[in-house]
Design an enzyme around this catalytic site. Structure first.
Site, mmCIF file in Angstrom:
data_model
loop_
_atom_site.group_PDB
_atom_site.id
_atom_site.type_symbol
_atom_site.label_atom_id
_atom_site.label_comp_id
_atom_site.label_asym_id
_atom_site.label_seq_id
_atom_site.Cartn_x
_atom_site.Cartn_y
_atom_site.Cartn_z
ATOM 1 N N THR A 150 0.856 -1.185 0.000
ATOM 2 C CA THR A 150 0.000 0.000 0.000
ATOM 3 C C THR A 150 0.897 1.242 0.000
ATOM 4 O O THR A 150 1.258 1.750 -1.048
ATOM 5 C CB THR A 150 -0.972 -0.002 1.199
ATOM 6 O OG1 THR A 150 -0.236 -0.231 2.411
ATOM 7 C CG2 THR A 150 -2.033 -1.077 1.030
ATOM 8 N N LYS A 176 4.238 -7.146 4.067
ATOM 9 C CA LYS A 176 3.993 -5.754 3.726
ATOM 10 C C LYS A 176 3.783 -4.988 5.014
ATOM 11 O O LYS A 176 3.363 -5.534 6.041
ATOM 12 C CB LYS A 176 2.793 -5.607 2.790
ATOM 13 C CG LYS A 176 1.423 -5.886 3.383
ATOM 14 C CD LYS A 176 0.792 -4.749 4.162
ATOM 15 C CE LYS A 176 0.742 -3.469 3.378
ATOM 16 N NZ LYS A 176 0.242 -2.349 4.274
ATOM 17 N N THR A 189 -0.828 -1.604 8.478
ATOM 18 C CA THR A 189 -1.223 -2.985 8.552
ATOM 19 C C THR A 189 -0.009 -3.811 8.218
ATOM 20 O O THR A 189 0.651 -3.511 7.248
ATOM 21 C CB THR A 189 -2.349 -3.303 7.571
ATOM 22 O OG1 THR A 189 -3.470 -2.523 7.863
ATOM 23 C CG2 THR A 189 -2.702 -4.762 7.611
ATOM 24 N N GLU A 271 6.753 4.732 6.945
ATOM 25 C CA GLU A 271 6.380 5.825 6.050
ATOM 26 C C GLU A 271 7.283 7.041 6.252
ATOM 27 O O GLU A 271 7.256 7.683 7.296
ATOM 28 C CB GLU A 271 4.908 6.174 6.277
ATOM 29 C CG GLU A 271 3.995 5.062 5.796
ATOM 30 C CD GLU A 271 2.611 5.095 6.401
ATOM 31 O OE1 GLU A 271 1.734 4.420 5.856
ATOM 32 O OE2 GLU A 271 2.417 5.778 7.421
ATOM 33 N N ASN A 403 0.673 10.425 5.440
ATOM 34 C CA ASN A 403 -0.564 10.075 6.129
ATOM 35 C C ASN A 403 -1.639 11.143 6.015
ATOM 36 O O ASN A 403 -2.828 10.844 6.160
ATOM 37 C CB ASN A 403 -0.269 9.747 7.594
ATOM 38 C CG ASN A 403 0.285 8.351 7.742
ATOM 39 O OD1 ASN A 403 -0.455 7.377 7.678
ATOM 40 N ND2 ASN A 403 1.591 8.243 7.908
ATOM 41 N N THR A 408 -7.872 7.252 5.432
ATOM 42 C CA THR A 408 -7.978 6.156 6.388
ATOM 43 C C THR A 408 -9.397 6.011 6.899
ATOM 44 O O THR A 408 -9.674 5.118 7.660
ATOM 45 C CB THR A 408 -7.026 6.392 7.576
ATOM 46 O OG1 THR A 408 -7.321 7.651 8.179
ATOM 47 C CG2 THR A 408 -5.599 6.372 7.113
#
Length: 408
Positions: A150, A176, A189, A271, A403, A408
């Protein structure tokens, strides 16, 4: 060479009798992992009380079945907290089972992506079909790994091999994860899919996976958020001809290594992350204390930002250990900042006494080490004989940017 095994190519298709592939078209993707023969399976899942439909479905399937053949996973949608989500999870499994010509109760599933949005099943099932089209591709492992990404910057994969009485056993994995990483999986996740050709019982595989998970994924923190979808599966198909009972320690060690390496790749890909942090706490009174202290260091946002800025602000380490809940004596503990190979070590606190101060050689060495891509923080509590290592990453501007742009 890593202990008594070697790293090999192939990821989840390195063990005998496994195929895999994946396909991703922009936002949505799907991956398939398939055993050509019957396999036993084990799984560990998020302990978040808000959990995704595939987590609920696969928990039930694992309890009620003993034979498994496949894993199907999708990216782009978490299939969590939506009306009709369980129907969508079952449809994903049904599609994989139809393509592979196996019973639906032999398929485990996982999802990752946006929470609270209905799965676009027409798109997802098409991606599963495309993944199935070329299960023998030379790039099948890479394709499967890439399909479940992702916000990840790179695919995460590893495989190892060891010998038992002239026969080879292999363990391979893909994973992942980049954000929402603070797993606590018992029965981010973070998804991890592992295959092996060992012959092993479901009970032994479950126990081995739980131990490996506790040493690896459950010691990994990117941002401190626990996902609704965290899942790790292992499939074991016995194709090596080697029994677990004949190599228990070797197998457990190799599975733990694979899990740790995947966990490190995940936190390295946090990230916007630029640096990997390992925090090892020695001399704890209990194993629980060692874990509390090491995880507290890794979770500290102040410490993460200090690492991002290459600032050896050891006071933030001391504070994180102090509020962790671990037993300690502030008049008798050590703090060291080291490179990952332990060749360069800056002693900042020794037996509770400050060593590093402005202009001292120790602080200058620490500043030099902090500029590296991988750093190790070592704390000796001098309270007992227990230790634990946790994995994390720095926290910089890009984390906020990524983010703030990701729904989300």
């Amino acid at each position: 060479m890593a202990e008594n095994f070697v790293v090999v190519d192939g990821g989840v298709v390195a063990p005998k009798g496994f195929k895999a592939n994946g396909h991703k078209d922009r936002k949505y993707g799907a991956a398939l992992i398939y055993s050509e023969t019957d396999a036993v399976a084990a799984g560990v899942f998020t302990t978040n009380k808000v959990f995704a439909h595939p987590v609920a479905l696969s928990k039930d399937v694992l309890v009620n079945n003993s034979v498994f053949r496949a894993i199907v996973a999708n990216s782009g949608n978490a299939n969590c907290f939506t009306k009709g989500g369980m129907d969508d999870a079952k449809l994903l499994v049904k599609k994989a089972a139809e393509l592979l010509n196996i019973p639906e109760n032999q398929v485990l599933s996982a999802s990752t992506g946006v929470i609270g949005r209905r799965m676009p099943m027409d798109i997802i099932t098409t991606e599963v079909e495309r993944a199935f089209e070329n299960m023998s591709s030379e790039n099948s492992n890479k394709n499967a790994s890439a399909a479940i990404m992702t916000t990840d910057a790179f695919p995460k994969t590893i495989a190892v091999e060891f010998e038992v009485n002239g026969k080879s056993v292999r363990i391979g994995g893909i994973a992942k994860g980049a954000g929402m990483i603070a797993p606590n999986m018992l029965h981010a996740t973070m998804l991890g899919f592992i295959t092996t050709d060992i012959e092993i019982s479901k009970e032994d595989l479950t126990n081995s996976l739980q131990k490996a998970t506790d040493e690896s994924f459950n010691n990994a923190v990117v941002d401190g958020d626990m996902s609704t979808n965290d899942t790790v599966y292992v499939l074991a198909n016995a194709q090596s001809g080697v029994k677990y009972i004949d190599c228990k320690d070797k197998f457990d060690s190799a599975l733990a290594y694979v899990s740790k390496e995947l966990a490190k790749m995940i936190v390295s890909d946090g990230e916007g992350a630029k640096k990997l942090i390992e925090a090892t706490v020695y001399g704890a009174e209990t194993k629980e204390d060692a874990k509390k202290a090491s995880m507290s260091i890794i979770r500290s946002l102040l410490l993460k930002t200090a690492v991002f800025g290459a600032d050896p602000n050891w006071g933030r380490i001391a504070a994180a250990v102090g509020y962790s809940g671990a037993e300690m004596d502030m008049s008798n503990f050590d703090i060291i900042i080291s490179d990952i190979s332990l060749e360069k070590q800056a002693i900042l606190v020794k037996s509770g006494e400050q060593i590093a101060d402005c202009g001292t050689p120790e602080l200058k060495l620490a500043e030099e080490i902090m500029k590296e891509d991988k750093i190790k923080i070592i704390v000796d509590l001098k309270m007992g004989s227990f230790e634990n290592t946790a994995f994390g990453c720095d926290l910089g501007y890009d984390y906020v940017r990524i983010n703030s742009e990701y729904t989300t």
